[in-house]
Scaffold this active site. Sequence first.
Site, PDB file in Angstrom:
ATOM      1  N   SER A   1      32.327  28.314  44.467  1.00 19.29           N
ATOM      2  CA  SER A   1      33.374  28.657  43.498  1.00 19.29           C
ATOM      3  C   SER A   1      34.503  27.646  43.373  1.00 19.29           C
ATOM      4  O   SER A   1      35.354  27.782  42.502  1.00 19.29           O
ATOM      5  CB  SER A   1      33.962  30.027  43.834  1.00 19.29           C
ATOM      6  OG  SER A   1      33.063  31.035  43.445  1.00 19.29           O
TER       7      SER A   1
ATOM      8  N   LYS B   1      44.897  30.296  42.969  1.00 17.73           N
ATOM      9  CA  LYS B   1      43.933  31.285  42.485  1.00 17.73           C
ATOM     10  C   LYS B   1      44.505  32.678  42.757  1.00 17.73           C
ATOM     11  O   LYS B   1      45.096  32.916  43.822  1.00 17.73           O
ATOM     12  CB  LYS B   1      42.600  31.091  43.218  1.00 17.73           C
ATOM     13  CG  LYS B   1      41.435  31.907  42.681  1.00 17.73           C
ATOM     14  CD  LYS B   1      40.143  31.555  43.438  1.00 17.73           C
ATOM     15  CE  LYS B   1      38.923  32.296  42.903  1.00 17.73           C
ATOM     16  NZ  LYS B   1      37.681  31.896  43.622  1.00 17.73           N
TER      17      LYS B   1
ATOM     18  N   SER C   1      33.823  30.782  40.557  1.00 16.83           N
ATOM     19  CA  SER C   1      34.804  31.737  40.107  1.00 16.83           C
ATOM     20  C   SER C   1      36.232  31.214  39.988  1.00 16.83           C
ATOM     21  O   SER C   1      37.068  31.839  39.356  1.00 16.83           O
ATOM     22  CB  SER C   1      34.815  32.925  41.071  1.00 16.83           C
ATOM     23  OG  SER C   1      35.273  32.511  42.343  1.00 16.83           O
TER      24      SER C   1
END
Lengths: 473, 486, 105
Positions: free
Chosen positions: A176, A77, A152
């Site tokens: 997330s 990420k 996310s």
Amino acid sequence: MAFQTAVDIAKQVASGSLSATTVLEEHLSRITEREGEVHAFNLVTTESARATAQAIDESVAKGRPVGPLAGVPIALKDNMCTRGVPTTCSSKILEGWKPPYDATVVTRLAAAGAVFVGKTNLDEFAMGSSTENSAFGPTRNPLDTSRVPGGSSGGSAAAVAAGFSAASLGSDTGGSIRQPAALCGLVGVKPTYGVVSRQGLVAFASSLDQIGPFTHTVADAALLMEVIAGHDENDSTSLPQPAPSLTAVLDRGVKGMRIGRITDLPEGCEPEVLTRLDEAFETLRRAGATIVDITLPSLSYGLTAYYLVAPAEASSNLARYDGVRYGLRVDAPDLNAMYAATRSQGFGPEVKRRIMLGTYALSAGYFDAYYGKALKVRRLLADDFSRAYSSCDVILTPTSPTVAFKLGEKTNDPLTMYLCDVFTIPTNLVGHAAMSVPFGKGAHDLPVGVQVLAPALGEEQMFMVAAELERGR
Amino acid sequence: MSNATSAPSNSVALPDGWEMVVGLEVHVELDTKTKLFSASPNRFGDDPNTNIDPVTLGLPGALPVLNRRAVELAIRLGLALNCTVQASTFHRKNYFYPDLPKAYQISQYDQPINVNGYLMLPGDVKIGIERAHLEEDTGKSTHFGGSSGRIHGSDYSLVDFNRAGVPLVEIVSKPDIRNSDQARQYVAELRSILLAVGASDAKMEEGSMRVDVNVSVRRTGEPFGTRCEIKNVNSIRAVGKAIDYEARRQIDVLESGGVIRQETRHWDDAEGRTHTLRTKEDADDYRYFLEPDLVLLDPDTEWVDAIRASLPMLPAERRARLSTITGANKESEAVYVIVERGQDDYIATVADAGGDASRALVYVTQAFAEEGSTPRVPAADLARLTILERDAKVTATQAKTILSELVANGGGDAAKIAAEKGFEALDTSAVEQMVDDAIAAQPDAWAKYCAGEEKALGAIVGAVMKASKGKADGKVVTAILLSRKG
Amino acid sequence: MTTPDPSARLSRDVVAKVARLARLDLTPDELDVMTNQLAGMLDHFSDIDKLDLADVAPLAQPLPLKNVLRDDVVVKGLDRDEVLAAAPAAEDGRFRVPPTIGFQE
Ligand SMILES: [Mg+2]
Ligand SMILES: [Zn+2]
């Protein structure tokens, strides 16, 4: 479409029966094929990945020891610091910034032989549940590109679901990792707070953030956890325990385990989601577990507590983006004008909204009514859980009330988007462990995830249950 | 020159019926090798931005880890200030400023590590210490362009983060100080304690000790007035001047019917006045909340006890000991000066070597200003000199000459130097003869003296000194004269 | 502290003040939208107002760790030139910023 697992890749690469380069090229070719439509990545690091894969192959050829993730393509990420490689948090304010250091998880994965294929898209600064809040455009769900991958960590989920990497890391502040795992049909783990180092993870809400893996299988998740978990002296909130041995517990079954079922589950779930949850309980019961009814009276208040605590911490964590030392600066004649211009142009609307909400909740005259109260609700929730765990070992809930929704469906009303996280948020508030396991299909033939909740440091029992659900799916 | 004695007051008297109320906030940089929350060096005077790391610069993803040594020094200081050491937490104080890298300062807020201490000033004045808490220092901005290099009206600023993250202890006094002498004494005493426990080098000129002064005034017996905080007070002398100026300013405002606004003021040392820096209305809302990246600091009893056991003798106790050894008042200038120089152990050694401690106090005060805590003159050598003088083998003037020799040569045999210089004190019978001759030569003066006119003695003593070529000991001469008077 | 009256939960002025504290410039239109959205959220968050929290101790950190300390040993830090090269403006070994005037200090 079934992709090769990380366990399988690592075993074959280490034995020399498969080259890391071959594995990487397969993944890179899938990226070439579908990345244009999925947009999982902010950056694909093709050249450095090839160099790493080649180095691993040379080590294998020379009989040198290779790590437990030898040759496994992994995506990160884009809120985890990578030395010399841009780390943007999908925000214009950090566009082009190259960290001068590696996050602890990055160092550990590299030492284990992982091959980094790129930095994945996210909701800006991890604020969102659909990956539509990225300054660089949304990520799409590889299973249905008209739909969101969740967020996310949507880019990390999409990368694994599309076969761009065998596994990936996300960060989970209020769901997330787990929610996108559910929406993309993957396993996603939010470890106990303090089990995985946050050093080098760009902070969203420091008391809630944890890094964890996305994988196709529970065994892959266990393998990644063994590499990234364990004490780090550079993170004061890192627990002293070594990484748990999770790969060893997967075959133990659930005989005699007590599985909590929440009788007062918040409303708003799609019917198929609830049906899958019932089937999950039945699967565990058949495998020898006992189902125990429990109540968590404060569960629904978690949402409010979360949306006060997380923005409050975020408003402070994101104050450092001021145009002085790194990142974007928008010039202005005086200092305060420069601050405001930089931050107003550098942050997107959702980030600004949360900074505003958090600043308000902490400000003089409102602190006690909002932030102070939220911390008390947090305590109620912790008390609820410790009561519940006196009668059960793990708790099962849906991960997300719905399957993957359409792009744009919830972007107009921030509150509707926030409601996606009602089942995942409480775990972060109390610092416990949780993971999402794919369990059948729901509406539109899209995957449904079941969430396994465990108390702090309950990773072993959580993985035992997850493995049983995977076998019984 | 010590500032903490009961020496004559420098305070300016306030108009009748007025009283000032003063509290001090003193920031001191701790003498650690690294910063409070990171491993980059804590070092003054290096090239700008050379002592930096991800934590210091507030880079995304960087996390603080607390420095054990900084905690230990804070506890040392707290114990030396008679504080209670307690479980403590860190908060974030949020505000934007270029020299504050994270846009928040990590500081202790409602649970500081040290609370409820005190410090004693001359005259048994007790000044309460509310708290002494840990926090991180900021970087340093330098302002360029414009007229004066000041913050307002400059064209741009340059920021150096070497100092950012340096460990500080902020020592907050209770509003117990009532005049500028006490304030100066407080700062000087605090400085001595800091040096004694090794917590800080406490150099006001380098900014490792910084004093903010809170001043209010009231009519005697009335409740506290509105206070103003004065910053940029960079020397002990300035502390006194700033307080006196500010109290007088506030009284003038009140007496002319005005009101005092709570504000931060800046001390301009060159102009000798304070002026408004910012008023309370535009003060930031700091939005304090518990620092989630750090955990509870709860020093266990064994650790605190071990630190307590390792504390050196503190200045007050050293002064009391020196006073006992030498017979000098514990609040005398000499006692303060010697303890401040750390030369009290030396004087104790002189006494142990059989020397006269009270003479040693005078010698060391006068002649050892440049010598530091371990003077080069061996204690035994100085002891011998004090004995020579005590036994009237040399006069005070001669002793001073010998002392200069000892200091210049780093020691020596006082008796031998006396002999070389022909300093042998005269045989008492010879002095008696000279006294009798002088009385006989000046019968008028002698009669006046015997009638009670002390001044008349001068002429006779002068005659004896002249006859002895200055070698007669004044004390001996006086004693003989007294015996002749009967 | 009592909860502000829900109908007057959030005024435009308060939102403007918060924006200044957060160093965000909001246009008049953005300020209207922000005020509406925040007020809507705060309304939703008023669900916790009915809880009796008087005797509940706040929980700010999930796990009870204490005394995490580091030895006072220097570790090589960052290279100044590398860091300043990535800065928006630098001069003479330092970070350059515009002068301090305008709202709040
Ligand atoms: Mg202060
Ligand atoms: Zn301070």
